[in-house]
Design a protein around this motif. Structure first.
Motif: not given
Length: 82
Positions: A53-72
């Motif tokens: 989060s400090q280096i800006g990695f978290i939130g640096c892309i746009e994706a579906e909010p449920n990407l982790a749970a519904d990736s397949e």
């Protein structure tokens, strides 16, 4: 506390350069180096999420909010339902 150590040739070269440019004693250089390193350790994030989060990695892309749970399912949808 007294510490006795042997410097490698590379360490001695670095120390000599720092001394020449700062006109400080080895004790002053060690004190400054320890202060700097101490601050780095004390202020280091406790976990990877905080660091990312400090280096800006978290939130640096746009994706579906449920990407982790519904990736397949999202991938299948993006590929056209294959």
């Amino acid at each position: 506390m007294e510490i006795t150590t042997q410097l490698t040739a590379k360490q001695a070269e670095k120390l000599a350069l720092i001394q020449a440019q700062t006109h400080k004693s080895p004790e002053q250089i060690l004190d400054s180096a320890l202060d700097y390193y101490y601050q780095q350790v004390v202020n280091a994030p406790d976990n990877h999420l905080e660091r990312f989060s400090q280096i800006g990695f978290i939130g640096c892309i746009e994706a579906e909010p449920n990407l982790a749970a519904d990736s397949e399912a999202i991938l299948r949808q993006e590929l056209g339902g294959r």
